[in-house]
Write an enzyme that holds these catalytic residues in place. Sequence first.
Site, PDB file in Angstrom:
ATOM      1  N   PRO A  30      -2.546  -9.651  -3.040  1.00 28.58           N
ATOM      2  CG  PRO A  30      -0.654  -8.493  -2.324  1.00 28.58           C
ATOM      3  CD  PRO A  30      -1.549  -9.631  -1.957  1.00 28.58           C
TER       4      PRO A  30
ATOM      5  CG  ASP B  46     -13.265  -9.906  -8.063  1.00 35.38           C
ATOM      6  OD1 ASP B  46     -14.359 -10.356  -8.428  1.00 35.38           O
ATOM      7  OD2 ASP B  46     -13.026  -9.477  -6.927  1.00 35.38           O
TER       8      ASP B  46
ATOM      9  CE  LYS C  78     -15.332  -1.155 -14.459  1.00 35.40           C
ATOM     10  NZ  LYS C  78     -14.838  -0.641 -13.195  1.00 35.40           N
TER      11      LYS C  78
ATOM     12  CG  MET D 294     -10.980   0.718  -5.647  1.00 36.52           C
ATOM     13  SD  MET D 294     -12.635   0.052  -5.463  1.00 36.52           S
ATOM     14  CE  MET D 294     -12.740  -0.228  -3.700  1.00 36.52           C
TER      15      MET D 294
ATOM     16  N   GLY E  78       1.325  -3.432  -7.236  1.00 32.95           N
ATOM     17  CA  GLY E  78       2.119  -3.853  -6.078  1.00 32.95           C
ATOM     18  C   GLY E  78       2.284  -5.362  -5.999  1.00 32.95           C
TER      19      GLY E  78
HETATM   20  N1  SAH Z   1     -10.200  -6.676  -1.441  1.00 38.70           N
HETATM   21  C1  SAH Z   1      -9.045  -6.019  -2.002  1.00 38.70           C
HETATM   22  C2  SAH Z   1      -9.330  -4.586  -2.444  1.00 38.70           C
HETATM   23  C3  SAH Z   1     -10.292  -4.463  -3.553  1.00 38.70           C
HETATM   24  S1  SAH Z   1     -10.481  -2.811  -4.060  1.00 38.70           S
HETATM   25  C4  SAH Z   1      -7.894  -6.036  -1.004  1.00 38.70           C
HETATM   26  O1  SAH Z   1      -8.090  -6.407   0.158  1.00 38.70           O
HETATM   27  O2  SAH Z   1      -6.792  -5.691  -1.391  1.00 38.70           O
HETATM   28  C5  SAH Z   1      -9.368  -2.722  -5.395  1.00 38.70           C
HETATM   29  C6  SAH Z   1      -8.270  -1.733  -5.087  1.00 38.70           C
HETATM   30  O3  SAH Z   1      -7.261  -2.363  -4.297  1.00 38.70           O
HETATM   31  C7  SAH Z   1      -7.515  -1.242  -6.293  1.00 38.70           C
HETATM   32  O4  SAH Z   1      -8.217  -0.196  -6.923  1.00 38.70           O
HETATM   33  C8  SAH Z   1      -6.236  -0.758  -5.683  1.00 38.70           C
HETATM   34  O5  SAH Z   1      -6.398   0.471  -5.039  1.00 38.70           O
HETATM   35  C9  SAH Z   1      -6.016  -1.794  -4.607  1.00 38.70           C
HETATM   36  N2  SAH Z   1      -5.147  -2.867  -5.092  1.00 38.70           N
HETATM   37  C10 SAH Z   1      -5.426  -4.170  -5.181  1.00 38.70           C
HETATM   38  N3  SAH Z   1      -4.370  -4.867  -5.627  1.00 38.70           N
HETATM   39  C11 SAH Z   1      -3.384  -3.980  -5.834  1.00 38.70           C
HETATM   40  C12 SAH Z   1      -2.047  -4.071  -6.277  1.00 38.70           C
HETATM   41  N4  SAH Z   1      -1.509  -5.237  -6.639  1.00 38.70           N
HETATM   42  N5  SAH Z   1      -1.316  -2.945  -6.363  1.00 38.70           N
HETATM   43  C13 SAH Z   1      -1.842  -1.774  -6.000  1.00 38.70           C
HETATM   44  N6  SAH Z   1      -3.095  -1.630  -5.563  1.00 38.70           N
HETATM   45  C14 SAH Z   1      -3.860  -2.706  -5.471  1.00 38.70           C
END
Ligand code: SAH
Length: 484
Positions: A227, A250, A272, A385, A414
């Site tokens: 994360p 990404d 993006k 998301m 997070g």
């Molecule tokens: N494959 C990733 C998710 C990708 S979708 C996973 O397993 O975590 C992207 C979404 O993940 C973001 O829009 C948000 O909702 C969440 N996300 C990813 N990293 C985050 C972070 N550090 N803090 C909060 N939400 C996070």
Amino acid sequence: MEYFPITVRLQDQQCIIVGGGEIAHRKLKSLLKAQAKVSLIALDFSLDVRALAEQYQLPLYQQDFNEKLSGKLLDEAYLVIAATDNRELNQQVSVAARRRRVWVNVVDDLDLSTFIMPAIIDRSPLLVAISTGGVSPVLARKIREKIEWLLPTNLGQLLSKLKAYRPRIKKKFPDLKSKRDFSEWYIEQAITDPTVIKNGFDANLETYQAINAGNQKGKVYLVGAGPGDAELLTVKALKVLQTADVVLHDALVSEQILEQVRRDATLVHVGKRAHNHSVTQDETNRLLVQYAKQGLSVVRLKGGDPFIFGRGGEELEVLVAAGIDYEVVPGITAASGCASYAGIPLTHRDYAQTVMFITAHCANSIDKLNWQSLAREKQTVAIYMGLLRNETLVSNLMEHGRDGATPIAIIENGTLPEQRVVRGTLQQLSGLVKQYQIVSPALIVFGEVTVLADRLGWYQHSTLLGAQVKLSENDEDLVLRKVS
Ligand code: SAH
């Protein structure tokens, strides 16, 4: 340099330990590991020392140490260790040994010692020794722990292969440079990929020659970056990043993590971009295949886990179709990482037996959700998301019976130093998103467990915002009781 590092062969060398207690026992064990011939001199020997002496048939001299009695032993000694708690006696040992130019170590006494022993990592034949010149054995041990963690587990195996292959390597690569190039390549491969060791010399040689001829097979590693906090990368992910030729990542992958990538690897941003122009999925797929076909080690680095809302499956389909080798390295998904860093246990015996991960980033994905089951009580739902569609989310959940007073948490950034956790209720969600100007990436979690963030939040950088909703009137007691 105050101390000169050497490694000494002690096999069958006569060594003497003066002392018969706990420290003598420890020293005895390490000398025996090096297959030394050890004699001990002391007035008394502990049971442990006696047991080892019996097992290895070592002579125990139960006597006072003095030159008259022990001089002859010293004359024949290779090295001496004084391990008594009597400084005067230790000094006598030291003087007697130095007079004979026999190496002497006096435990815990640098002045009386002519040699000291480092902290070691023993993966024989590999030996890592750490010395602080006797200043801080504690620091030496700490450093050892850090290094130990970094060392690949298969080093012993690797060294025995290198030893076995030595004649063949020498024959195949007669000049020094080509021999070194091959060894470097082989070691690098074997450390990152255990199958290399199993493959045998000829198979590896073939791969190496193919690479040099410019037609080696590339490979794609689909890697979860976790994360955000770089320390949440898996050991495997770190290894792969440090050997990659190209990394396609990404926008979500944090700077902290990109810093771990091998310095001369090519970084390609496929998420993006600043001007909101994003590389399409087709383009990403095309790049993956193109780089792999050039024989490169390609890392496809995704935030969180590649198989959770990460399109990892789709990308693998493309690789399978193109006949490209791949591996998947899982990562800590946002729900897991963010919840941990916000102090929200996603399941809890009293509040939630089920946890669901859902995504709600477009009308299409929202329409496909089963609202009936999402609206049930006593379960936790983590929404990926979910920022843009948060109003639709709330209205659907409430229409299907979820109480508007259900506690929620929004976790923004997070696991990163900028982490913010906003607490409130389901019906406040949209208001809170606006009030605190929540930006992406943010995870929305709803369910009874989110209340626990108030008490269990621990991440020192984190800010806790919003109304701290309770589960009931006397929830204060409830949570305290249940948590403690
Ligand atoms: N494959 C990733 C998710 C990708 S979708 C996973 O397993 O975590 C992207 C979404 O993940 C973001 O829009 C948000 O909702 C969440 N996300 C990813 N990293 C985050 C972070 N550090 N803090 C909060 N939400 C996070």
